[in-house]
Write a protein that holds these residues in place. Structure first.
Motif, PDB file in Angstrom:
ATOM      1  N   SER A 235       6.876  -1.734  19.439  1.00  0.00           N
ATOM      2  CA  SER A 235       7.764  -2.818  19.859  1.00  0.00           C
ATOM      3  C   SER A 235       7.416  -4.169  19.252  1.00  0.00           C
ATOM      4  O   SER A 235       8.298  -4.963  18.932  1.00  0.00           O
ATOM      5  CB  SER A 235       7.756  -2.951  21.382  1.00  0.00           C
ATOM      6  N   PHE A 236       6.131  -4.435  19.092  1.00  0.00           N
ATOM      7  CA  PHE A 236       5.709  -5.779  18.718  1.00  0.00           C
ATOM      8  C   PHE A 236       4.815  -5.757  17.490  1.00  0.00           C
ATOM      9  O   PHE A 236       4.047  -4.818  17.273  1.00  0.00           O
ATOM     10  CB  PHE A 236       4.942  -6.441  19.873  1.00  0.00           C
ATOM     11  N   ALA A 237       4.915  -6.839  16.725  1.00  0.00           N
ATOM     12  CA  ALA A 237       4.025  -6.983  15.577  1.00  0.00           C
ATOM     13  C   ALA A 237       2.588  -7.207  16.028  1.00  0.00           C
ATOM     14  O   ALA A 237       1.641  -6.756  15.392  1.00  0.00           O
ATOM     15  CB  ALA A 237       4.498  -8.147  14.702  1.00  0.00           C
ATOM     16  N   ASP A 238       2.433  -7.929  17.142  1.00  0.00           N
ATOM     17  CA  ASP A 238       1.102  -8.211  17.682  1.00  0.00           C
ATOM     18  C   ASP A 238       1.105  -7.834  19.158  1.00  0.00           C
ATOM     19  O   ASP A 238       1.491  -8.620  20.026  1.00  0.00           O
ATOM     20  CB  ASP A 238       0.757  -9.694  17.502  1.00  0.00           C
ATOM     21  N   ARG A 239       0.674  -6.620  19.456  1.00  0.00           N
ATOM     22  CA  ARG A 239       0.712  -6.132  20.839  1.00  0.00           C
ATOM     23  C   ARG A 239      -0.221  -6.940  21.742  1.00  0.00           C
ATOM     24  O   ARG A 239       0.090  -7.165  22.910  1.00  0.00           O
ATOM     25  CB  ARG A 239       0.320  -4.656  20.893  1.00  0.00           C
ATOM     26  N   GLN A 240      -1.359  -7.356  21.209  1.00  0.00           N
ATOM     27  CA  GLN A 240      -2.298  -8.125  22.013  1.00  0.00           C
ATOM     28  C   GLN A 240      -1.655  -9.426  22.488  1.00  0.00           C
ATOM     29  O   GLN A 240      -1.782  -9.806  23.652  1.00  0.00           O
ATOM     30  CB  GLN A 240      -3.567  -8.427  21.216  1.00  0.00           C
ATOM     31  N   TRP A 241      -0.963 -10.115  21.582  1.00  0.00           N
ATOM     32  CA  TRP A 241      -0.281 -11.342  21.982  1.00  0.00           C
ATOM     33  C   TRP A 241       0.814 -11.041  22.995  1.00  0.00           C
ATOM     34  O   TRP A 241       0.959 -11.767  23.994  1.00  0.00           O
ATOM     35  CB  TRP A 241       0.346 -12.046  20.768  1.00  0.00           C
ATOM     36  N   ALA A 242       1.592  -9.984  22.771  1.00  0.00           N
ATOM     37  CA  ALA A 242       2.693  -9.643  23.678  1.00  0.00           C
ATOM     38  C   ALA A 242       2.179  -9.350  25.079  1.00  0.00           C
ATOM     39  O   ALA A 242       2.751  -9.817  26.077  1.00  0.00           O
ATOM     40  CB  ALA A 242       3.471  -8.440  23.143  1.00  0.00           C
ATOM     41  N   HIS A 243       1.092  -8.592  25.176  1.00  0.00           N
ATOM     42  CA  HIS A 243       0.504  -8.317  26.488  1.00  0.00           C
ATOM     43  C   HIS A 243       0.049  -9.623  27.143  1.00  0.00           C
ATOM     44  O   HIS A 243       0.221  -9.822  28.349  1.00  0.00           O
ATOM     45  CB  HIS A 243      -0.695  -7.376  26.363  1.00  0.00           C
ATOM     46  N   SER A 244      -0.526 -10.497  26.342  1.00  0.00           N
ATOM     47  CA  SER A 244      -1.077 -11.741  26.873  1.00  0.00           C
ATOM     48  C   SER A 244       0.009 -12.668  27.406  1.00  0.00           C
ATOM     49  O   SER A 244      -0.118 -13.215  28.509  1.00  0.00           O
ATOM     50  CB  SER A 244      -1.881 -12.459  25.777  1.00  0.00           C
ATOM     51  N   VAL A 245       1.087 -12.853  26.656  1.00  0.00           N
ATOM     52  CA  VAL A 245       2.110 -13.798  27.108  1.00  0.00           C
ATOM     53  C   VAL A 245       2.821 -13.278  28.358  1.00  0.00           C
ATOM     54  O   VAL A 245       3.135 -14.050  29.278  1.00  0.00           O
ATOM     55  CB  VAL A 245       3.119 -14.104  25.975  1.00  0.00           C
ATOM     56  N   SER A 246       3.059 -11.971  28.433  1.00  0.00           N
ATOM     57  CA  SER A 246       3.685 -11.406  29.632  1.00  0.00           C
ATOM     58  C   SER A 246       2.751 -11.494  30.831  1.00  0.00           C
ATOM     59  O   SER A 246       3.186 -11.775  31.955  1.00  0.00           O
ATOM     60  CB  SER A 246       4.103  -9.957  29.392  1.00  0.00           C
ATOM     61  N   TYR A 247       1.474 -11.258  30.600  1.00  0.00           N
ATOM     62  CA  TYR A 247       0.512 -11.374  31.691  1.00  0.00           C
ATOM     63  C   TYR A 247       0.425 -12.814  32.189  1.00  0.00           C
ATOM     64  O   TYR A 247       0.425 -13.067  33.403  1.00  0.00           O
ATOM     65  CB  TYR A 247      -0.866 -10.901  31.256  1.00  0.00           C
ATOM     66  N   GLU A 248       0.338 -13.761  31.259  1.00  0.00           N
ATOM     67  CA  GLU A 248       0.218 -15.163  31.661  1.00  0.00           C
ATOM     68  C   GLU A 248       1.438 -15.616  32.459  1.00  0.00           C
ATOM     69  O   GLU A 248       1.317 -16.385  33.419  1.00  0.00           O
ATOM     70  CB  GLU A 248       0.029 -16.058  30.439  1.00  0.00           C
ATOM     71  N   LEU A 249       2.609 -15.120  32.073  1.00  0.00           N
ATOM     72  CA  LEU A 249       3.826 -15.484  32.798  1.00  0.00           C
ATOM     73  C   LEU A 249       3.785 -14.939  34.222  1.00  0.00           C
ATOM     74  O   LEU A 249       4.097 -15.672  35.179  1.00  0.00           O
ATOM     75  CB  LEU A 249       5.045 -14.937  32.045  1.00  0.00           C
TER      76      LEU A 249
END
Length: 297
Positions: A111-125
Protein backbone atom coordinates in the motif's frame (compact mmCIF):
# COMPACT_ATOMS: atom_id res chain seq x y z
CA UNK A 1 -6.86 11.63 -2.89
CA UNK A 2 -6.99 14.83 -4.81
CA UNK A 3 -7.53 17.93 -2.79
CA UNK A 4 -10.88 18.58 -4.43
CA UNK A 5 -12.43 15.73 -2.42
CA UNK A 6 -12.10 17.88 0.67
CA UNK A 7 -13.47 20.97 -0.99
CA UNK A 8 -14.53 22.38 2.28
CA UNK A 9 -16.48 23.29 4.22
CA UNK A 10 -16.96 26.63 4.86
CA UNK A 11 -16.55 29.44 2.73
CA UNK A 12 -17.80 31.38 5.47
CA UNK A 13 -17.17 33.18 8.24
CA UNK A 14 -15.10 35.15 10.52
CA UNK A 15 -17.44 34.49 13.36
CA UNK A 16 -17.11 36.29 16.63
CA UNK A 17 -16.20 34.48 19.79
CA UNK A 18 -19.68 35.08 21.13
CA UNK A 19 -20.98 32.58 18.59
CA UNK A 20 -18.45 30.05 19.75
CA UNK A 21 -18.87 30.34 23.49
CA UNK A 22 -22.06 28.24 23.92
CA UNK A 23 -20.13 25.11 22.96
CA UNK A 24 -17.97 25.42 26.05
CA UNK A 25 -20.61 25.05 28.75
CA UNK A 26 -19.41 22.47 31.23
CA UNK A 27 -21.06 19.61 33.04
CA UNK A 28 -20.82 18.96 36.76
CA UNK A 29 -17.41 17.38 37.63
CA UNK A 30 -18.68 13.98 38.78
CA UNK A 31 -21.37 13.80 36.13
CA UNK A 32 -18.89 14.37 33.30
CA UNK A 33 -17.19 11.04 34.00
CA UNK A 34 -20.27 8.84 34.20
CA UNK A 35 -22.81 10.15 31.72
CA UNK A 36 -23.07 12.23 28.55
CA UNK A 37 -26.67 12.25 27.28
CA UNK A 38 -26.99 8.47 27.47
CA UNK A 39 -27.39 5.95 30.26
CA UNK A 40 -24.80 6.28 33.05
CA UNK A 41 -21.58 4.35 32.77
CA UNK A 42 -20.69 2.17 35.72
CA UNK A 43 -17.55 2.97 37.75
CA UNK A 44 -15.94 -0.09 36.18
CA UNK A 45 -16.80 1.24 32.70
CA UNK A 46 -15.14 4.56 33.50
CA UNK A 47 -12.08 2.83 34.92
CA UNK A 48 -11.89 0.48 31.92
CA UNK A 49 -12.00 3.36 29.43
CA UNK A 50 -9.31 5.18 31.40
CA UNK A 51 -7.12 2.07 31.29
CA UNK A 52 -7.71 1.39 27.60
CA UNK A 53 -6.92 4.98 26.62
CA UNK A 54 -3.67 5.15 28.59
CA UNK A 55 -1.09 5.33 25.82
CA UNK A 56 1.78 5.00 28.28
CA UNK A 57 0.96 1.29 28.52
CA UNK A 58 1.09 0.73 24.76
CA UNK A 59 4.08 -1.39 23.83
CA UNK A 60 5.73 -2.38 20.60
CA UNK A 61 6.17 -0.20 17.54
CA UNK A 62 5.06 0.11 13.95
CA UNK A 63 2.09 -1.97 12.85
CA UNK A 64 1.99 -3.95 16.11
CA UNK A 65 1.54 -0.81 18.20
CA UNK A 66 -1.03 0.60 15.78
CA UNK A 67 -3.04 -2.64 15.85
CA UNK A 68 -3.11 -2.56 19.66
CA UNK A 69 -4.21 1.08 19.74
CA UNK A 70 -6.98 0.42 17.21
CA UNK A 71 -8.25 -2.57 19.19
CA UNK A 72 -8.24 -0.57 22.41
CA UNK A 73 -10.22 2.17 20.73
CA UNK A 74 -12.69 -0.43 19.45
CA UNK A 75 -13.26 -1.61 23.01
CA UNK A 76 -13.77 1.97 24.19
CA UNK A 77 -16.26 2.53 21.38
CA UNK A 78 -18.18 -0.62 22.32
CA UNK A 79 -18.59 0.61 25.90
CA UNK A 80 -19.70 4.10 24.92
CA UNK A 81 -22.12 2.96 22.21
CA UNK A 82 -23.69 0.34 24.48
CA UNK A 83 -24.74 3.20 26.76
CA UNK A 84 -25.55 5.55 23.87
CA UNK A 85 -23.10 7.87 25.59
CA UNK A 86 -22.64 10.85 23.30
CA UNK A 87 -18.89 10.71 23.74
CA UNK A 88 -19.16 7.79 21.34
CA UNK A 89 -20.59 9.95 18.55
CA UNK A 90 -17.14 10.50 17.08
CA UNK A 91 -15.67 7.19 18.21
CA UNK A 92 -18.23 5.13 16.32
CA UNK A 93 -17.26 6.69 12.99
CA UNK A 94 -13.56 6.55 13.71
CA UNK A 95 -13.85 2.89 14.67
CA UNK A 96 -15.70 2.14 11.44
CA UNK A 97 -13.16 3.85 9.21
CA UNK A 98 -10.22 2.29 11.05
CA UNK A 99 -11.54 -1.22 10.50
CA UNK A 100 -13.05 -0.74 7.04
CA UNK A 101 -10.45 1.44 5.36
CA UNK A 102 -7.34 2.46 7.27
CA UNK A 103 -6.20 -0.86 8.71
CA UNK A 104 -6.66 -2.86 5.50
CA UNK A 105 -4.28 -0.36 3.90
CA UNK A 106 -1.88 -0.51 6.81
CA UNK A 107 -1.75 -4.32 6.71
CA UNK A 108 -1.08 -4.47 2.98
CA UNK A 109 2.70 -4.47 2.34
CA UNK A 110 2.13 -2.96 -1.09
CA UNK A 111 0.00 0.00 0.00
CA UNK A 112 2.69 2.49 0.92
CA UNK A 113 6.12 3.49 -0.26
CA UNK A 114 7.20 3.88 3.36
CA UNK A 115 5.23 1.56 5.64
CA UNK A 116 7.07 2.74 8.75
CA UNK A 117 5.98 6.33 8.13
CA UNK A 118 2.40 5.24 7.33
CA UNK A 119 2.14 3.27 10.57
CA UNK A 120 3.57 6.21 12.48
CA UNK A 121 1.25 8.91 11.14
CA UNK A 122 -1.86 6.78 11.69
CA UNK A 123 -0.73 5.89 15.18
CA UNK A 124 0.03 9.51 16.07
CA UNK A 125 -3.41 10.56 14.84
CA UNK A 126 -5.16 7.95 16.97
CA UNK A 127 -2.80 8.48 19.90
CA UNK A 128 -3.82 12.13 20.23
CA UNK A 129 -7.48 11.12 20.49
CA UNK A 130 -6.74 8.41 23.03
CA UNK A 131 -4.79 10.90 25.13
CA UNK A 132 -7.81 13.19 25.19
CA UNK A 133 -10.22 10.35 25.99
CA UNK A 134 -7.93 9.41 28.87
CA UNK A 135 -7.99 13.00 30.11
CA UNK A 136 -11.79 13.15 29.79
CA UNK A 137 -12.26 9.97 31.82
CA UNK A 138 -9.72 10.85 34.49
CA UNK A 139 -10.84 14.44 35.02
CA UNK A 140 -7.71 15.95 33.48
CA UNK A 141 -7.68 18.90 31.04
CA UNK A 142 -8.26 18.08 27.38
CA UNK A 143 -6.93 19.93 24.34
CA UNK A 144 -9.13 22.93 23.38
CA UNK A 145 -10.75 21.39 20.30
CA UNK A 146 -11.51 18.21 22.23
CA UNK A 147 -12.76 20.22 25.19
CA UNK A 148 -15.26 21.71 22.78
CA UNK A 149 -16.32 18.26 21.59
CA UNK A 150 -16.63 16.72 25.05
CA UNK A 151 -18.50 19.79 26.27
CA UNK A 152 -21.01 19.43 23.45
CA UNK A 153 -21.56 15.76 24.31
CA UNK A 154 -23.15 16.93 27.56
CA UNK A 155 -25.54 19.37 25.84
CA UNK A 156 -28.43 17.05 25.08
CA UNK A 157 -30.45 19.70 23.26
CA UNK A 158 -27.80 20.07 20.55
CA UNK A 159 -28.03 18.04 17.36
CA UNK A 160 -25.97 14.86 17.85
CA UNK A 161 -24.80 15.15 14.25
CA UNK A 162 -23.36 18.56 15.04
CA UNK A 163 -21.65 17.07 18.11
CA UNK A 164 -20.09 14.31 16.02
CA UNK A 165 -18.76 16.81 13.51
CA UNK A 166 -17.04 18.74 16.30
CA UNK A 167 -15.05 15.54 16.83
CA UNK A 168 -14.14 15.22 13.16
CA UNK A 169 -13.11 18.86 13.16
CA UNK A 170 -10.73 18.30 16.09
CA UNK A 171 -9.42 15.09 14.54
CA UNK A 172 -8.81 16.36 11.01
CA UNK A 173 -8.05 20.04 11.60
CA UNK A 174 -5.87 19.83 14.69
CA UNK A 175 -4.72 16.28 15.35
CA UNK A 176 -3.93 15.35 11.74
CA UNK A 177 -1.66 18.38 11.35
CA UNK A 178 0.18 17.45 14.54
CA UNK A 179 0.39 13.81 13.45
CA UNK A 180 2.01 14.95 10.19
CA UNK A 181 4.56 16.83 12.27
CA UNK A 182 5.16 14.14 14.89
CA UNK A 183 5.69 11.40 12.31
CA UNK A 184 8.43 13.39 10.58
CA UNK A 185 6.53 13.61 7.30
CA UNK A 186 8.65 14.52 4.28
CA UNK A 187 7.66 15.59 0.76
CA UNK A 188 8.26 12.03 -0.44
CA UNK A 189 5.43 10.91 1.86
CA UNK A 190 2.81 13.14 0.25
CA UNK A 191 1.26 10.46 -2.04
CA UNK A 192 0.90 8.11 0.93
CA UNK A 193 -0.62 10.92 3.00
CA UNK A 194 -3.36 11.45 0.44
CA UNK A 195 -3.98 7.72 0.25
CA UNK A 196 -4.62 7.59 4.01
CA UNK A 197 -6.78 10.72 4.09
CA UNK A 198 -8.76 9.51 1.10
CA UNK A 199 -9.53 6.28 2.94
CA UNK A 200 -11.38 8.39 5.51
CA UNK A 201 -13.39 10.34 2.95
CA UNK A 202 -14.42 7.36 0.82
CA UNK A 203 -15.82 5.54 3.86
CA UNK A 204 -18.11 8.42 4.69
CA UNK A 205 -21.12 6.27 3.87
CA UNK A 206 -20.36 3.71 6.58
CA UNK A 207 -19.65 6.47 9.10
CA UNK A 208 -23.01 8.08 8.37
CA UNK A 209 -24.81 4.72 8.48
CA UNK A 210 -23.27 3.57 11.77
CA UNK A 211 -23.97 6.91 13.45
CA UNK A 212 -27.57 6.81 12.25
CA UNK A 213 -28.10 3.21 13.33
CA UNK A 214 -26.70 3.60 16.84
CA UNK A 215 -27.52 7.20 17.71
CA UNK A 216 -30.37 8.01 15.31
CA UNK A 217 -28.29 10.98 14.18
CA UNK A 218 -28.25 11.98 10.51
CA UNK A 219 -24.65 12.96 9.98
CA UNK A 220 -25.06 13.12 6.20
CA UNK A 221 -25.76 16.83 5.63
CA UNK A 222 -22.99 18.07 7.91
CA UNK A 223 -20.59 15.41 6.64
CA UNK A 224 -21.23 16.46 3.04
CA UNK A 225 -20.83 20.08 4.05
CA UNK A 226 -17.46 19.33 5.61
CA UNK A 227 -16.05 17.24 2.78
CA UNK A 228 -17.91 18.56 -0.26
CA UNK A 229 -18.78 22.11 0.69
CA UNK A 230 -22.52 21.54 0.22
CA UNK A 231 -24.88 23.99 1.86
CA UNK A 232 -22.62 27.03 1.69
CA UNK A 233 -25.58 29.07 0.42
CA UNK A 234 -27.27 28.58 3.79
CA UNK A 235 -24.41 30.47 5.41
CA UNK A 236 -24.64 33.51 3.16
CA UNK A 237 -24.97 36.70 5.12
CA UNK A 238 -24.04 35.19 8.48
CA UNK A 239 -20.74 37.08 8.64
CA UNK A 240 -17.80 38.28 6.59
CA UNK A 241 -15.96 35.37 4.97
CA UNK A 242 -12.92 34.11 6.83
CA UNK A 243 -9.79 34.47 4.72
CA UNK A 244 -8.43 31.32 6.35
CA UNK A 245 -11.41 29.25 5.23
CA UNK A 246 -11.47 30.88 1.84
CA UNK A 247 -7.91 29.67 1.40
CA UNK A 248 -8.86 26.20 2.64
CA UNK A 249 -11.79 26.07 0.24
CA UNK A 250 -9.59 27.12 -2.64
CA UNK A 251 -6.74 24.63 -2.16
CA UNK A 252 -8.45 21.76 -0.35
CA UNK A 253 -8.81 21.17 3.35
CA UNK A 254 -6.51 18.17 3.48
CA UNK A 255 -3.82 20.18 1.70
CA UNK A 256 -4.07 22.97 4.26
CA UNK A 257 -3.72 20.38 7.05
CA UNK A 258 -0.67 18.86 5.36
CA UNK A 259 0.92 22.28 4.91
CA UNK A 260 0.25 23.09 8.56
CA UNK A 261 1.91 19.81 9.57
CA UNK A 262 5.02 20.71 7.58
CA UNK A 263 5.05 24.21 9.07
CA UNK A 264 4.88 22.80 12.60
CA UNK A 265 8.22 21.09 11.94
CA UNK A 266 9.91 24.45 11.46
CA UNK A 267 10.71 26.29 14.71
CA UNK A 268 10.47 29.61 12.88
CA UNK A 269 6.90 28.99 11.70
CA UNK A 270 5.58 26.73 14.48
CA UNK A 271 4.02 29.40 16.71
CA UNK A 272 2.22 31.11 13.84
CA UNK A 273 1.01 27.77 12.49
CA UNK A 274 -0.39 26.77 15.87
CA UNK A 275 -2.37 30.02 15.86
CA UNK A 276 -3.64 29.31 12.35
CA UNK A 277 -4.74 25.79 13.31
CA UNK A 278 -6.52 27.19 16.36
CA UNK A 279 -8.29 29.80 14.24
CA UNK A 280 -9.26 27.22 11.62
CA UNK A 281 -10.92 24.76 14.00
CA UNK A 282 -12.75 27.57 15.80
CA UNK A 283 -14.07 29.04 12.58
CA UNK A 284 -15.00 25.64 11.20
CA UNK A 285 -16.82 24.80 14.43
CA UNK A 286 -18.78 28.04 14.19
CA UNK A 287 -19.70 27.28 10.58
CA UNK A 288 -20.91 23.81 11.53
CA UNK A 289 -22.90 25.25 14.41
CA UNK A 290 -24.64 27.84 12.26
CA UNK A 291 -25.38 25.33 9.50
CA UNK A 292 -26.85 23.01 12.13
CA UNK A 293 -29.09 25.82 13.38
CA UNK A 294 -30.29 27.11 10.02
CA UNK A 295 -30.66 23.61 8.58
CA UNK A 296 -32.40 22.17 11.59
CA UNK A 297 -29.87 19.33 11.73
Amino acid sequence: MKSSRFTPLAIALGISITLLSPGFATAEPGESLSVACGTPLTPSDVARIADLSDVTTLGGEGLERLETAVERHHQITTILVSHHDWRGLFSIGLDAVEHDAVMPLQRDPASFADRQWAHSVSYELLRRYLVNIHAEFTGAPTDPAWSNYFSLTHQCGVSPARVAMAGYNAHLTVDLAHAVEASGTQPVDIPDYYKIVDSIAVKGGSIVTETKNEYNADLGPLWRFYFLGEGLDKLAGTSEPSQLLLRAADSGYNTITLANGFALQNPQTRAGTEQEIDSLWHTTDAALGILSQVGGL
